[in-house]
Scaffold this active site. Structure first.
Site, PDB file in Angstrom:
ATOM      1  NE  ARG A 321      -2.986  -0.160   3.193  1.00 12.75           N
ATOM      2  CZ  ARG A 321      -4.200  -0.723   3.040  1.00 12.75           C
ATOM      3  NH1 ARG A 321      -5.136  -0.085   2.395  1.00 12.75           N
ATOM      4  NH2 ARG A 321      -4.457  -1.911   3.562  1.00 12.75           N
ATOM      5  CE1 TYR A 362     -10.776  -5.609   3.834  1.00  9.83           C
ATOM      6  CE2 TYR A 362     -10.411  -4.047   2.064  1.00  9.83           C
ATOM      7  CZ  TYR A 362     -10.282  -5.318   2.588  1.00  9.83           C
ATOM      8  OH  TYR A 362      -9.630  -6.276   1.857  1.00  9.83           O
ATOM      9  CB  CYS A 389     -28.219  -3.441  -8.742  1.00  8.29           C
ATOM     10  SG  CYS A 389     -28.860  -2.589 -10.140  1.00  8.29           S
ATOM     11  CD  GLU A 390     -24.428  -5.179  -2.869  1.00  5.96           C
ATOM     12  OE1 GLU A 390     -24.638  -5.915  -3.847  1.00  5.96           O
ATOM     13  OE2 GLU A 390     -23.772  -5.530  -1.892  1.00  5.96           O
TER      14      GLU A 390
END
Ligand code: LLP
Length: 469
Positions: A321, A362, A389-390
């Protein structure tokens, strides 16, 4: 560093790193926008000398925009940090799970770093990018026999996670390898750190690595395996960590185990302390700089070795990261909006959880700017919704943004790590394109997936074609 004009404090300008001297850049992991970010005369965000609005016109959206300068800066700060602060040999290896593709591997290889891969696919990508196998370390808690064979054929180092793998690799090596296969043993150090539950790995209740109570038995077994050459120990305690103490404690734990391994006659002289340094996603995130982190772990390793009276091992760190996260942004096109009186204003963008699953997975926080209105006051509080679609497909809840209209370019910052690599085709949405930008040049590094691409691996059995009930 330059200061921001008062009138621009509450605008997109607040996220620029205000770098006035690219010869001496700040730590990328402490910057929200890539280090080369600027606002041009059209009040538009420019990264790597490229106008973001024009990039979207040329390559479409959503678009991952990777700034080569920021990525190279992070590589150098890690490498030079160890050269300056650790008296022994050191190696920085990129945890390629953060973003594995040919161009990223090439850039990082050209900076002299090694690679951590966790699957046959990542190993294949890294090899295809031209990385020499002696710089590759193969991780994973359930490598298949085929993956282990690929590892042995390629000549990379295998980081052994468990008994099954240890025994399988010993057998493959005896049967197929002319020389002993180099291995590191992954140990669970029992160190807690403050990060999201899903990305902690060093605590005892973790699926990764040998439990401390198995270690002596493992050392004893490995010392009787002529087909394996155990050269080091590894542990990784988690990801997006801002404290330095857990890694300092880890250095001490690993040094003790290294001494124990030597007592079993193992020629162990590598300590790999994993990755985990965090990056700034919001103004309140305050990670240590790359250099300070490297200095802290180098000093902790040296003092642990001194305390346990062992020679300085080769020290390996494997950041993901903090190497690549801050060097990339994702540009989206703003679509419609929905105002729910007294509750919330939504604006919709043309991507979301399929190109950045971190918020829904997360609850990760992100910040955004409107690339074509960088100086406009961020006077609105809106929720940036994805197009899937959520209901949970929200990229940023309560974002501060200027007034927006359809067609504006919304840029989400710090999306270089675990975005493309975790992207999916949910809702049959093709994964976005990615470009690398540098000094005014933009090159495509990943093509946008087309509808045709989405069907490429579908197979329609003949008997289903004309069948009707
Ligand atoms: N080494 C090992 C063995 C790892 O498991 C990891 C990350 C790293 C190094 C690199 O850690 P980093 O420097 O990137 O923190 N998908 C999650 C992150 C999962 C990290 C998995 N292991 C996220 O999006 O936050």
């Amino acid at each position: 560093m330059l200061s921001i004009d008062r009138n621009l404090e509450n605008s997109g300008h607040q996220y620029l790193s205000q770098v006035d001297d690219l010869e001496n850049p700040p730590s990328p992991n402490q910057s929200l926008l890539p280090l080369t970010a600027k606002v041009n005369k059209n009040d538009t965000l420019e990264i790597g000398g490229c106008d973001v609005e024009l990039l979207v016109k040329r390559f479409g959206s959503p678009l991952y925009i990777l700034d080569e300068f920021t990525l190279r800066t992070a590589c150098r700060q890690y490498r030079e940090g160890f050269a300056n602060h650790y008296s022994g040999e050191s190696q920085v290896i990129y945890a390629s799970k953060a973003w594995s593709c040919l161009a990223v591997c090439r850039i990082i290889d050209s900076e002299g770093l090694g690679f951590d891969v966790v699957s046959g696919g990542e190993l294949y990508t890294t090899l295809q990018a031209g990385v020499s196998s002696d710089k590759i370390y193969f991780h994973g808690n359930n490598k298949s026999a085929a993956e282990l064979e690929l590892a042995v054929e390629s000549g990379c180092t295998v980081i052994i996670d468990n008994w099954l793998e240890l025994k399988t690799l010993a057998a493959i090596s005896s049967a197929k390898s002319p020389k002993p296969v180099p291995i590191l043993l992954r140990l669970t150090p029992g160190i807690e750190c403050h990060t999201h539950e899903y990305i902690k790995t060093g605590h005892l209740d973790s699926k990764f690595g040998f439990d401390p109570n198995q270690i002596e038995e493992v050392f004893s077994f490995v010392s009787g395996q002529p087909a394996l050459n155990c050269i080091g120990l590894h542990a990784h305690i988690g990801s997006q960590i801002f404290e330095q103490q857990p890694h300092q404690d880890l250095a001490d734990v690993l040094a003790q185990w290294l001494k124990k391994a030597n007592e079993y006659g193992l020629p162990v002289n590598i300590l790999n302390i994993g990755g985990g340094l965090g990056i700034r996603y919001t103004e309140t995130d305050d990670p240590p700089s790359i250099t300070n982190w490297v200095k802290a772990v180098s000093e902790a390793t040296e003092s642990a070795c001194h305390k346990h009276q062992i020679p300085l091992p080769k020290l390996i760190a494997e950041p993901g990261r903090s190497l690549i996260g801050s060097s990339c942004v994702t540009a989206y096109t703003v679509g419609g909006n929905k105002e729910v009186p007294d509750i919330r204003n939504y604006i919709a963008i043309d991507g979301g959880m399929s190109d950045n699953p971190r918020p829904i997975t997360y609850q990760s926080l992100y910040r955004s700017v409107i690339a074509n209105k960088m100086s406009a006051p961020m006077s609105r509080n809106v929720t940036v919704a994805g197009k899937h679609c959520e209901s949970g497909d929200v990229v940023i809840k309560d974002a501060n943004l200027p007034e927006t209209e359809p067609g504006d370019i919304l840029v989400v910052m710090a999306t270089g790590a675990y975005n493309y690599s975790m992207a999916s085709n949910y809702n049959r949405i093709g994964r976005p394109a990615a470009v690398v930008v540098n000094q005014g040049e933009a090159n495509l590094i990943i093509e946008r997936e087309t509808y045709q691409n989405l069907l490429e691996r579908d197979r329609l059995p003949e008997r289903l074609i004309d069948f009707r009930v």
